[in-house]
Write an enzyme that holds these catalytic residues in place. Structure first.
Site, PDB file in Angstrom:
ATOM      1  N   ARG A  48       0.833  -1.214   0.000  1.00 55.33           N
ATOM      2  CA  ARG A  48       0.000   0.000   0.000  1.00 55.33           C
ATOM      3  C   ARG A  48       0.867   1.265   0.000  1.00 55.33           C
ATOM      4  O   ARG A  48       0.459   2.322  -0.475  1.00 55.33           O
ATOM      5  CB  ARG A  48      -0.993   0.006   1.172  1.00 55.33           C
TER       6      ARG A  48
ATOM      7  N   ASP B  19      -7.495  16.251 -16.020  1.00 58.25           N
ATOM      8  CA  ASP B  19      -7.732  14.841 -16.321  1.00 58.25           C
ATOM      9  C   ASP B  19      -7.345  14.647 -17.789  1.00 58.25           C
ATOM     10  O   ASP B  19      -8.029  15.132 -18.688  1.00 58.25           O
ATOM     11  CB  ASP B  19      -9.212  14.522 -16.077  1.00 58.25           C
TER      12      ASP B  19
ATOM     13  N   LYS C  33      -8.114   3.230 -19.503  1.00 59.03           N
ATOM     14  CA  LYS C  33      -8.461   3.552 -20.880  1.00 59.03           C
ATOM     15  C   LYS C  33      -7.247   3.329 -21.794  1.00 59.03           C
ATOM     16  O   LYS C  33      -6.742   2.234 -21.840  1.00 59.03           O
ATOM     17  CB  LYS C  33      -8.998   4.984 -20.942  1.00 59.03           C
TER      18      LYS C  33
HETATM   19  C1  LIG Z   1     -13.115   6.526 -17.020  1.00 59.88           C
HETATM   20  C2  LIG Z   1     -12.756   7.895 -16.652  1.00 59.88           C
HETATM   21  C3  LIG Z   1     -12.506   8.238 -15.313  1.00 59.88           C
HETATM   22  C4  LIG Z   1     -12.640   7.248 -14.189  1.00 59.88           C
HETATM   23  O1  LIG Z   1     -11.717   6.215 -14.277  1.00 59.88           O
HETATM   24  P1  LIG Z   1     -11.970   4.735 -13.680  1.00 59.88           P
HETATM   25  O2  LIG Z   1     -10.699   4.034 -14.023  1.00 59.88           O
HETATM   26  O3  LIG Z   1     -13.178   4.181 -14.349  1.00 59.88           O
HETATM   27  O4  LIG Z   1     -12.181   4.893 -12.215  1.00 59.88           O
HETATM   28  C5  LIG Z   1     -12.131   9.545 -15.045  1.00 59.88           C
HETATM   29  N1  LIG Z   1     -12.021  10.461 -16.019  1.00 59.88           N
HETATM   30  C6  LIG Z   1     -12.274  10.163 -17.319  1.00 59.88           C
HETATM   31  C7  LIG Z   1     -12.132  11.232 -18.345  1.00 59.88           C
HETATM   32  C8  LIG Z   1     -12.648   8.879 -17.674  1.00 59.88           C
HETATM   33  O5  LIG Z   1     -12.907   8.595 -18.956  1.00 59.88           O
END
Ligand SMILES: *Cc1c(COP(=O)(O)O)cnc(C)c1O
Length: 397
Positions: free
Chosen positions: A58, A183, A208
């Site tokens: 962790r 993000d 992703k």
């Molecule tokens: C999918 C996504 C998230 C969240 O990510 P997880 O891995 O599903 O928790 C945050 N921001 C964007 C732009 C995303 O496409």
């Protein structure tokens, strides 16, 4: 070796990698929850931070570390922390710095669960949030208050692909002493490096494109060493959304092919977007690679290419839009994006269902909006699939 690396494609493969004891080409997976100390003195020194070395997964793990160093190098920043999910990265990076009485300026259109975290959870902890149109610079300035501490954006915005001017955001935050968080999930560092615009913290859903194979959920936080250390020693250590070493190992593997995958995602998406724009059954197409898109002007300056996600609206009601989605065969009906497989989904009832109908309207997410993640199949096959589904929809309309 680091001195010879001047391109991101090379960093994807070599950055963060250290020689291992067996000389294995691929860094072996260190699937261990804990690490043995040589003696009690060493254990005490590691806990006191006087000696470098692993303690407990962790708090850090060698497999995870390779991934962290790789993404830090790719984003051109000092350090990174890997998290269990993208939402783990959003929560850990924001909650490490915000406290009761602070104010956050967030984009009015963002990933559905980021919106839910800011809109519902933060209210319970006394953190104020203003949701703002991040393309409206006057609105951003007007939203700033004496207690504003942080600004959070996504670009291009999920799901409507609106592009936010990162150079403005970076300058605005620096001028007013705000922590800027971007993000960067939709772009990856291969297409956009927010640090170049003075952004403080970059987060990713590594689920992703970075992993790219649809078999992991994970996140990453990238920043300067001090910021990453603060996050690791507070929200990550004590709230615990740390990544599994196995997932980190898979993402490190995925990153090796990121540059070729991203290139193909962009090429395919451009062709699919052009097909959609030319089709009479389509009302609007949102893709920054199209000259008609408001974000097109940022290609070449802020972002190298438009990425692999397209949103569009049909000339159809919600029922016919659902019928269309159900007719797609190659595009799997599933949320997520950035996988080899092409995916299609309906944001209003799926990824962005944490928004109420009014909140969606305010954020510019219409009920008819459809989002596709264009995969790595042949573009002609993808276009043929969409075409047959559109034809079937027209026939039954
Ligand atoms: C999918 C996504 C998230 C969240 O990510 P997880 O891995 O599903 O928790 C945050 N921001 C964007 C732009 C995303 O496409």
């Amino acid at each position: 070796m680091q001195n010879y690396i001047t391109h991101l494609e090379t960093l994807c493969i070599h950055a963060g990698k250290e020689k291992n004891e067996h000389g294995a080409l691929v860094t072996p997976l260190c699937q261990s929850s804990t690490f043995i100390f040589d003696n009690a003195e060493q254990g005490a020194a590691r806990f006191a931070g006087e000696e470098k070395g692993y303690i407990y997964t962790r708090l850090g793990n060698p497999t995870t570390r390779e991934l962290e160093l790789k993404i830090a190098a790719l984003e051109g920043m000092q350090d990174a922390a890997a998290t269990a999910t993208g939402m783990g990265a959003v929560a850990a990076s924001t909650m490490a710095f915000l406290q009761q009485g602070d104010h956050l300026i967030a984009s009015k259109a963002i990933y559905g669960c980021s919106f839910a975290l800011f809109n519902h959870m933060f209210a319970r902890y006394g953190i104020e949030v203003s949701f703002v149109d991040m393309t409206d610079h006057a609105a951003i300035a007007a939203a700033r208050k004496a207690n504003t501490k942080m600004l959070f954006v996504e670009t291009p915005i999920n799901p409507n692909l609106v592009v936010v001017d990162l150079s403005f955001i970076g300058q605005f935050c620096q001028q007013h002493g705000l922590i800027s968080v971007v993000d960067n999930t939709f772009m990856t560092p291969l297409l956009q490096q927010p640090a170049k615009f003075g952004i403080d913290i970059i987060i990713h859903s590594a689920t992703k494109y970075l992993n790219g194979h649809g078999d992991v959920v994970a996140g990453l936080i990238v920043s300067d060493s001090e910021t990453v250390n603060t996050i690791k020693m507070t929200t990550l250590k004590d709230m615990g959304a740390t990544i599994s070493p196995h997932d980190a190992w898979l993402i490190t593997r995925g990153l090796k092919t990121l540059s070729v995958r991203i290139e193909r995602h962009c090429q395919n998406a451009q062709k699919v977007a052009e097909f959609l724009e030319s089709h009479p059954a389509i009302d609007k197409v949102f893709y920054p690679g199209l000259a008609s898109h408001s974000g097109h002007k940022f290609i070449g300056s802020q972002m190298k290419a438009a990425g692999g996600v397209i949103a569009f609206e049909l000339k159809a009601n919600l029922e016919d839009s659902r019928f269309f989605i159900n007719q797609c065969k190659l595009f799997s009906l599933a949320v997520s994006l950035g996988d080899a497989e092409s995916l299609i989904q309906h944001p209003a009832s799926m990824t962005h269902s944490p928004y109420t109908a009014e909140e969606r309207e305010m954020a510019g997410i219409s009920d008819g909006l459809i989002r596709v993640s264009v995969g790595l199949e042949h573009a002609d096959d993808l276009i043929a699939d969409l075409e047959q589904a559109l034809t079937k929809m027209k026939q039954q309309q």
